[in-house]
Design a protein around this motif. Structure first.
Motif, PDB file in Angstrom:
ATOM      1  N   VAL A  51      72.871  70.023 -62.465  1.00  0.00           N
ATOM      2  CA  VAL A  51      72.647  71.200 -61.616  1.00  0.00           C
ATOM      3  C   VAL A  51      73.621  71.141 -60.433  1.00  0.00           C
ATOM      4  N   ASP A  52      73.720  69.981 -59.794  1.00  0.00           N
ATOM      5  CA  ASP A  52      74.624  69.822 -58.652  1.00  0.00           C
ATOM      6  C   ASP A  52      76.082  70.067 -59.030  1.00  0.00           C
ATOM      7  N   LYS A  53      76.452  69.776 -60.261  1.00  0.00           N
ATOM      8  CA  LYS A  53      77.825  69.986 -60.723  1.00  0.00           C
ATOM      9  C   LYS A  53      78.084  71.452 -61.091  1.00  0.00           C
ATOM     10  N   GLY A  54      77.039  72.282 -61.046  1.00  0.00           N
ATOM     11  CA  GLY A  54      77.207  73.709 -61.324  1.00  0.00           C
ATOM     12  C   GLY A  54      77.229  74.054 -62.800  1.00  0.00           C
ATOM     13  N   LEU A  55      76.809  73.130 -63.660  1.00  0.00           N
ATOM     14  CA  LEU A  55      76.810  73.384 -65.099  1.00  0.00           C
ATOM     15  C   LEU A  55      75.502  74.009 -65.576  1.00  0.00           C
ATOM     16  N   VAL A  56      74.457  73.762 -64.827  1.00  0.00           N
ATOM     17  CA  VAL A  56      73.113  74.233 -65.174  1.00  0.00           C
ATOM     18  C   VAL A  56      72.478  74.796 -63.919  1.00  0.00           C
ATOM     19  N   GLU A  57      71.672  75.817 -64.120  1.00  0.00           N
ATOM     20  CA  GLU A  57      70.922  76.418 -63.025  1.00  0.00           C
ATOM     21  C   GLU A  57      69.446  76.076 -63.207  1.00  0.00           C
ATOM     22  N   LYS A  58      68.797  75.749 -62.115  1.00  0.00           N
ATOM     23  CA  LYS A  58      67.362  75.427 -62.156  1.00  0.00           C
ATOM     24  C   LYS A  58      66.596  76.558 -61.500  1.00  0.00           C
ATOM     25  N   GLY A  59      65.602  77.054 -62.205  1.00  0.00           N
ATOM     26  CA  GLY A  59      64.746  78.104 -61.664  1.00  0.00           C
ATOM     27  C   GLY A  59      63.309  77.638 -61.641  1.00  0.00           C
ATOM     28  N   GLU A  60      62.474  78.393 -60.989  1.00  0.00           N
ATOM     29  CA  GLU A  60      61.061  78.037 -60.877  1.00  0.00           C
ATOM     30  C   GLU A  60      60.224  79.014 -61.677  1.00  0.00           C
ATOM     31  N   ARG A  61      59.530  78.478 -62.675  1.00  0.00           N
ATOM     32  CA  ARG A  61      58.638  79.299 -63.493  1.00  0.00           C
ATOM     33  C   ARG A  61      57.305  79.495 -62.767  1.00  0.00           C
ATOM     34  N   ASP A  62      56.790  78.434 -62.205  1.00  0.00           N
ATOM     35  CA  ASP A  62      55.600  78.478 -61.362  1.00  0.00           C
ATOM     36  C   ASP A  62      55.701  77.295 -60.402  1.00  0.00           C
ATOM     37  N   ARG A  63      54.664  77.035 -59.650  1.00  0.00           N
ATOM     38  CA  ARG A  63      54.738  75.971 -58.631  1.00  0.00           C
ATOM     39  C   ARG A  63      55.011  74.589 -59.212  1.00  0.00           C
ATOM     40  N   ARG A  64      54.636  74.368 -60.457  1.00  0.00           N
ATOM     41  CA  ARG A  64      54.760  73.042 -61.050  1.00  0.00           C
ATOM     42  C   ARG A  64      55.847  72.946 -62.112  1.00  0.00           C
ATOM     43  N   THR A  65      56.378  74.060 -62.552  1.00  0.00           N
ATOM     44  CA  THR A  65      57.280  74.048 -63.692  1.00  0.00           C
ATOM     45  C   THR A  65      58.610  74.700 -63.360  1.00  0.00           C
ATOM     46  N   ASN A  66      59.674  73.953 -63.569  1.00  0.00           N
ATOM     47  CA  ASN A  66      61.023  74.486 -63.437  1.00  0.00           C
ATOM     48  C   ASN A  66      61.585  74.775 -64.821  1.00  0.00           C
ATOM     49  N   TYR A  67      62.525  75.689 -64.875  1.00  0.00           N
ATOM     50  CA  TYR A  67      63.248  75.935 -66.120  1.00  0.00           C
ATOM     51  C   TYR A  67      64.731  75.747 -65.848  1.00  0.00           C
ATOM     52  N   TYR A  68      65.486  75.569 -66.905  1.00  0.00           N
ATOM     53  CA  TYR A  68      66.916  75.296 -66.786  1.00  0.00           C
ATOM     54  C   TYR A  68      67.686  76.236 -67.696  1.00  0.00           C
ATOM     55  N   SER A  69      68.848  76.672 -67.239  1.00  0.00           N
ATOM     56  CA  SER A  69      69.732  77.500 -68.064  1.00  0.00           C
ATOM     57  C   SER A  69      71.177  77.128 -67.759  1.00  0.00           C
ATOM     58  N   VAL A  70      72.001  77.253 -68.777  1.00  0.00           N
ATOM     59  CA  VAL A  70      73.417  76.914 -68.642  1.00  0.00           C
ATOM     60  C   VAL A  70      74.114  78.025 -67.873  1.00  0.00           C
ATOM     61  N   THR A  71      74.938  77.663 -66.909  1.00  0.00           N
ATOM     62  CA  THR A  71      75.704  78.637 -66.119  1.00  0.00           C
ATOM     63  C   THR A  71      76.947  79.056 -66.897  1.00  0.00           C
ATOM     64  N   ALA A  72      77.647  80.046 -66.368  1.00  0.00           N
ATOM     65  CA  ALA A  72      78.915  80.466 -66.976  1.00  0.00           C
ATOM     66  C   ALA A  72      79.893  79.296 -66.999  1.00  0.00           C
ATOM     67  N   ARG A  73      79.932  78.528 -65.925  1.00  0.00           N
ATOM     68  CA  ARG A  73      80.806  77.347 -65.897  1.00  0.00           C
ATOM     69  C   ARG A  73      80.395  76.346 -66.972  1.00  0.00           C
ATOM     70  N   GLY A  74      79.099  76.153 -67.132  1.00  0.00           N
ATOM     71  CA  GLY A  74      78.602  75.244 -68.166  1.00  0.00           C
ATOM     72  C   GLY A  74      79.008  75.698 -69.552  1.00  0.00           C
TER      73      GLY A  74
END
Length: 97
Positions: A51-74
């Protein structure tokens, strides 16, 4: 992508192959692949790193669960890696069919 560990590369591939997976879904996929348990202390720091390298984006699904998706750079990095791999094994795999 050259500066990623093999595990981080596998994380990136796993995330790219799913629709906004959460951490435990990624963990399950990698445990199936590696055929051993992946500890949280290994998984989440490596997720944070990509995530810090900008390859993946982290989002919040709810208070306890994050989701991940590949960025354009990734995606660009994945495409470049695939082209690089094809230089070395593409022909080999094509001739083995």
């Amino acid at each position: 992508m050259y500066d990623l560990t093999g595990f981080q590369r596998d994380l990136l591939y796993t995330i790219a192959g799913q629709e906004e997976p959460h951490g435990l879904a990624i963990k399950d996929e990698l445990e199936n692949y590696y055929e051993k348990e992946i500890h949280h202390g290994r998984l989440y720091p490596n997720l944070d790193e990509i995530v810090d390298k900008g390859l993946v984006e982290k989002g919040e699904r709810d208070r306890r669960t994050n989701y991940y998706s590949v960025t354009a750079r990734g995606r660009r990095e994945l495409e470049a890696r695939r082209e690089w791999e094809d230089q070395y094994v593409g022909e080999l795999l094509a001739t083995s069919e």
